[in-house]
Design a protein around this motif. Sequence first.
Motif, PDB file in Angstrom:
ATOM      1  N   GLU B  56       0.831  -1.207   0.000  1.00  0.00           N
ATOM      2  CA  GLU B  56       0.000   0.000   0.000  1.00  0.00           C
ATOM      3  C   GLU B  56       0.866   1.257   0.000  1.00  0.00           C
ATOM      4  OE1 GLU B  56      -3.584  -1.530   2.833  1.00  0.00           O
ATOM      5  OE2 GLU B  56      -3.929   0.302   1.679  1.00  0.00           O
ATOM      6  N   THR B  62      -4.397  -0.942  -3.091  1.00  0.00           N
ATOM      7  CA  THR B  62      -5.225  -0.151  -2.185  1.00  0.00           C
ATOM      8  C   THR B  62      -6.139  -1.126  -1.446  1.00  0.00           C
ATOM      9  OG1 THR B  62      -6.909   0.165  -3.884  1.00  0.00           O
ATOM     10  CG2 THR B  62      -5.252   1.902  -3.666  1.00  0.00           C
ATOM     11  N   ARG B  73      -7.212  -4.313  -3.620  1.00  0.00           N
ATOM     12  CA  ARG B  73      -7.235  -4.203  -5.090  1.00  0.00           C
ATOM     13  C   ARG B  73      -5.862  -3.754  -5.587  1.00  0.00           C
ATOM     14  NH1 ARG B  73     -12.238  -2.888  -3.455  1.00  0.00           N
ATOM     15  NH2 ARG B  73     -13.952  -3.689  -4.736  1.00  0.00           N
ATOM     16  N   GLU B  75      -3.569  -1.448  -8.117  1.00  0.00           N
ATOM     17  CA  GLU B  75      -3.680  -0.140  -8.758  1.00  0.00           C
ATOM     18  C   GLU B  75      -2.894  -0.225 -10.078  1.00  0.00           C
ATOM     19  OE1 GLU B  75      -4.820   2.896  -9.999  1.00  0.00           O
ATOM     20  OE2 GLU B  75      -5.614   2.616  -7.965  1.00  0.00           O
ATOM     21  N   ARG B  77      -2.116   1.420 -12.659  1.00  0.00           N
ATOM     22  CA  ARG B  77      -1.209   2.473 -13.135  1.00  0.00           C
ATOM     23  C   ARG B  77       0.100   2.537 -12.341  1.00  0.00           C
ATOM     24  NH1 ARG B  77      -3.913   2.553 -16.968  1.00  0.00           N
ATOM     25  NH2 ARG B  77      -1.908   1.775 -17.653  1.00  0.00           N
ATOM     26  N   ALA B  78       0.109   1.931 -11.138  1.00  0.00           N
ATOM     27  CA  ALA B  78       1.273   2.072 -10.261  1.00  0.00           C
ATOM     28  C   ALA B  78       2.534   1.394 -10.792  1.00  0.00           C
ATOM     29  CB  ALA B  78       0.949   1.542  -8.862  1.00  0.00           C
TER      30      ALA B  78
END
Lengths: 127, 127
Positions: B56, B62, B73, B75, B77-78
Amino acid sequence: MVQPAAPLDLTFQALADPTRRAMVERLSRGPASVSMLAKPLSMTLSAVVQHLAILEASGLVTSEKVGRVRTCRVEPRALDSAERWISERRASWERRFDRLDALLAETDPATRPRTSKPLTSKSKRSR
Amino acid sequence: MVQPAAPLDLTFQALADPTRRAMVERLSRGPASVSMLAKPLSMTLSAVVQHLAILEASGLVTSEKVGRVRTCRVEPRALDSAERWISERRASWERRFDRLDALLAETDPATRPRTSKPLTSKSKRSR
């Protein structure tokens, strides 16, 4: 089941430090001696040598000493598995979103995604 | 000059552990509760929660608690910046090898690389 130590651990660990990334960036443009590598970095030569050892352990960098000069090179193929791991995750996400799109299209024709066939009633979306 | 802490440090650090990669792999296939994440891992729930905290902090995952269940979940785009960093290095290597190829072709026509025109005398290479 979790594997113990893996080459990917070492690759990502090596890349998790800005000094080591700067060294890989420099070597991507061509081979360099240890002192050339150290020049733009605000640290002792011995600290640079420690970072170099981590890069060599990961396989990202190789070095060879001829006379008093150690020349370092990147190993282009060493990033392949890291790149593959990331792109596999992306593919997995995209498949999932495609399935969600398909599910949405099935359950509610008004929310059909961009990839589906055109709506039979065009006025439905423009409202 | 080396930057202090950067988002890329946290991303690569998060990916440098096989348990955390397994968690990202699982979440790439869909959201999961913490206990679902822990199920295939041979460790305590508290160890899983610690790994989750690192994921996280890196922005890769997240989570949201509803009632007694925390749902996690990925993310998507990370991973972009990590993927971009690797592909930039690859581009840098490839440009360098292209320049080496061009240099070889200039200095010795017999060693022309695969990208250059065919040799005028074919027998030259087969000998």
